[in-house]
Design an enzyme around this catalytic site. Structure first.
Site: not given
Length: 241
Positions: A152, A201, A213
């Protein structure tokens, strides 16, 4: 750095084109939470020597190389807009900054769209824990050691490097790399974080309740509905426009 206004953004610098990522500004929407994607563990790089001084020197060398790479990418981006930042003799930025030059405010929206296109060009690339360099997908570590791809934080770092903006490698550090904005005021190109201090994240907001993402649960770079569960109190704006 909370609530610090980066206005305009310092540079240090892109490629890639992808169409179809939706334009618009919208409040992040409710959706079921997905599996959080971990960031790199705080461990010495597998390739770094064990001596503490050697480790420090290797880290400084890697930082200088990342800064120069980002600066070169940023020059290419602004050169495409007809903005000349100086020739090869122009000094490189120090490791303590993201660049010696700045994105003109008038071009900030173009820069944000370029960031999104650069990230979007990696759609479908595999998720790789610890993967992703300033120049593209790379092998990760541990479970990602045999997979070329992005995690990420690696994906968003790659995206912003394309316009000469060097942000930290770990999502928890990325959370504090720009101005904090309430989620209700999120704009296209803002970073959305999950977990305490943003350490679990990070995603790139596209508007209309969608985000781009590198997803561990999906196993690839993808567009997903924004998840509110576990979201940090603020999103982070790296480029002001």
């Amino acid at each position: 750095m909370r609530h610090t206004r980066f206005h305009p953004i310092k540079l240090a610098w892109i490629t890639a084109v992808v169409a179809g990522l939706m334009v618009g500004v919208a409040t992040p929407a409710d959706a079921e939470p997905g599996q959080w994607d971990p960031t790199l563990p705080a461990l010495v790089s597998a390739g770094a020597p064990g001596d503490p001084l050697a480790v420090a020197n290797a880290s400084l060398q890697a930082t200088a190389q990342a800064t120069q790479t980002t600066l070169d990418l940023g020059r290419q981006f602004l050169g495409g807009l007809g903005i000349n930042l100086g020739g090869p003799a122009a000094s490189a930025p120090s490791a303590a900054t993201t660049g010696a030059s700045r994105i003109p405010r008038a071009n900030a929206r173009q820069a944000v769209e370029y960031v999104i296109r650069r990230a979007g060009s990696q759609m479908g690339v595999p998720y790789s824990w610890g993967g992703g360099s300033l120049q593209g997908p790379s092998k990760g570590v541990d479970s990602g050691a045999n997979t070329v791809g992005f995690d990420c934080s690696g994906l968003v770092r790659y995206a912003f490097a394309g316009v000469g903006v060097l942000i930290p490698r770990f999502s928890g550090d990325q959370y504090n790399a720009g101005r904090h904005v309430p989620p209700a005021e999120a704009k296209r190109g803002d970073l959305i974080f999950y977990g305490p201090g943003g350490g679990q994240h990070v995603t790139l907001y596209l508007g209309n309740g969608q985000m781009l993402e590198a997803s561990g649960s999906a196993g690839k770079v993808t567009v997903s509905p924004v998840r509110k569960a576990g979201m940090t109190p603020f999103v982070t704006r790296i480029i002001e426009y």
